[in-house]
Design a protein around this motif. Structure first.
Motif, PDB file in Angstrom:
ATOM      1  N   ARG A 116       1.856   6.430  -6.605  1.00 53.71           N
ATOM      2  CA  ARG A 116       0.919   7.391  -7.474  1.00 53.71           C
ATOM      3  C   ARG A 116       1.309   9.347  -6.767  1.00 53.71           C
ATOM      4  O   ARG A 116       1.204  10.171  -7.581  1.00 53.71           O
ATOM      5  CB  ARG A 116      -0.512   6.833  -6.529  1.00 53.71           C
ATOM      6  N   TRP A 117       2.023   9.339  -5.860  1.00 55.24           N
ATOM      7  CA  TRP A 117       2.059  10.629  -5.639  1.00 55.24           C
ATOM      8  C   TRP A 117       2.978  11.462  -6.298  1.00 55.24           C
ATOM      9  O   TRP A 117       3.238  12.295  -7.013  1.00 55.24           O
ATOM     10  CB  TRP A 117       2.942  10.923  -3.983  1.00 55.24           C
ATOM     11  N   ILE A 170       0.733  -1.153  -0.019  1.00 54.15           N
ATOM     12  CA  ILE A 170       0.291  -0.508   0.308  1.00 54.15           C
ATOM     13  C   ILE A 170       1.163   1.218   0.478  1.00 54.15           C
ATOM     14  O   ILE A 170       0.447   2.068  -0.419  1.00 54.15           O
ATOM     15  CB  ILE A 170      -0.735   0.081   1.257  1.00 54.15           C
ATOM     16  N   LEU A 171       1.942   1.401   0.266  1.00 56.91           N
ATOM     17  CA  LEU A 171       2.801   2.265   0.740  1.00 56.91           C
ATOM     18  C   LEU A 171       3.608   2.928  -0.875  1.00 56.91           C
ATOM     19  O   LEU A 171       3.431   3.767  -0.791  1.00 56.91           O
ATOM     20  CB  LEU A 171       3.736   2.550   1.910  1.00 56.91           C
ATOM     21  N   TRP A 174       7.706  12.353   5.573  1.00 56.91           N
ATOM     22  CA  TRP A 174       7.335  11.246   5.371  1.00 56.91           C
ATOM     23  C   TRP A 174       8.865  10.681   6.156  1.00 56.91           C
ATOM     24  O   TRP A 174       8.397   9.354   6.543  1.00 56.91           O
ATOM     25  CB  TRP A 174       7.399  10.635   4.181  1.00 56.91           C
ATOM     26  N   LEU A 209       1.567   4.156  -3.142  1.00 56.23           N
ATOM     27  CA  LEU A 209       0.670   5.668  -2.912  1.00 56.23           C
ATOM     28  C   LEU A 209       1.975   6.532  -3.291  1.00 56.23           C
ATOM     29  O   LEU A 209       2.206   7.785  -3.925  1.00 56.23           O
ATOM     30  CB  LEU A 209       0.534   5.702  -0.698  1.00 56.23           C
TER      31      LEU A 209
END
Length: 353
Positions: free
Chosen positions: A69-70, A62-63, A92, A66
């Protein structure tokens, strides 16, 4: 102060605090490794241990999604907005650094097993040669005991869950000086990312956020019991790779199951041979001739597997992890082989006692 600067500044503060605390290993040992950490580990392994798949791997996927995607969303003006994006990355990293050290990584800075047991891990060529001969004899004996001949490779007849369950037996049988590293609450999983781990060159890893031991179950099965015991050592609160090999080896050899014993002795024998060559090129050739053909077939199985997954990805992660270990007060990838010295030193102390 603007909120966007808080987490990046907190990262710097954390680094200073961690590196300062690292100067006081006895404080870390008493208040973190024997104080806070066991409570955190017990909670995590209780929460996640019974779940049949790896929660930690799911979190990582998941990380990573993300993150990608970022990066994709900010690709056009990424460098134009370098300050904003840089602060986001540092924020982060700050969160990651905090939970990484709180939940597990302060164990890197605890009192070493070398100091606890008062053993010396440096050794001479003569000591290594003698130890290697002993390990070869044990490995050959176990291979013959299992197969009833010298030429057949050892095949472990257990499923992966059976191996994970049987691994506890060795930790229950640890000698008195190592009772600090008792193991409770199984949380050992086949990694969902095992293909990726293979390309990265990893046989397993501990997820520091969920305290799950992740095993690369694609690798040759004869090596999995020792890998499992190694990752369990990380779960008991050991950061050092050499010390995890040391505790994992003892736990596997103290296991009542002969397959665990073979996995451990065949493992250390390979490291002994490598260390002989490090001290003197070609030194291992004479010792290789003393190994049973069945043992050599298992070694060939191991080499063929890792050669198949050898790519530039493996080379990159070896470089990355080597430097990661050095940052965390270890000697890089060579740390793994240092456990041979720990075992030679431990046997000296044990024989005196």
């Amino acid at each position: 102060m603007k909120p966007k600067y808080l987490l990046p500044i907190f990262l710097l503060v954390q680094i200073v605090i961690v590196k300062t605390l690292a100067l006081f290993p006895e404080f870390i040992e008493n208040y973190y490794s024997k104080g806070l950490y066991p409570k955190i580990a017990h909670l995590n392994r209780t929460l996640f241990g019974a779940i049949p798949f790896s929660i930690g791997d799911v979190i990582y996927v998941i990380l990573i999604f993300l993150l990608l995607r970022w990066i994709w969303k900010n690709r056009i003006d990424f460098w134009k907005n370098w300050k904003t994006n840089g602060l986001a990355v540092l924020s982060w990293l700050s969160v990651f650094y905090f939970f990484f050290h709180l939940l597990w990584a302060m164990n890197y800075y605890r009192v070493s097993i070398e100091q606890k047991l008062n053993i010396e891990k440096e050794y001479s060529m003569a000591e290594l040669e003698a130890f290697t001969l002993t390990m070869i004899a044990k490995t050959n004996s176990l291979q013959h005991q299992i197969t009833n001949n010298d030429t057949t490779a050892v095949v472990i007849p257990y499923t992966d869950p059976q191996i994970f369950e049987k691994a506890k037996n060795g930790y229950n049988n640890l000698p008195t000086p190592l009772k600090d590293f008792q193991y409770e609450n199984n949380s050992i999983k086949p990694s969902l990312l095992r293909y990726l781990l293979s390309y990265m060159g990893f046989g397993g890893y501990l997820n520091p956020f969920t305290n799950e031991a992740q095993i690369n179950t694609l690798k040759p099965k004869f090596s999995i019991p020792m890998t499992t015991c190694h990752e369990m050592a990380h779960q008991t609160g050991i950061g050092s790779e050499s010390e995890c090999n040391f505790i994992g080896f003892i736990a596997a050899t103290k296991n009542d199951d002969v397959y665990f014993q073979y996995s451990a002795y065949s493992f250390i024998t390979r490291y002994c041979l490598r260390n002989l060559d490090r001290m003197e090129e070609g030194k291992s050739e004479h010792f290789l001739e003393k190994l049973n053909k069945g043992v050599l077939k298992n070694y060939d199985e191991h080499d063929i597997f890792w050669e198949y997954y050898q790519t530039p990805i493996d080379t990159f992660f070896e470089f990355f992890y080597d430097n990661f270990l050095k940052i965390n007060q270890q000697e890089g990838m060579i740390s793994y082989s240092r456990f041979v010295g720990l075992m030679i030193g431990y046997e000296k102390v044990d024989s005196v006692q």
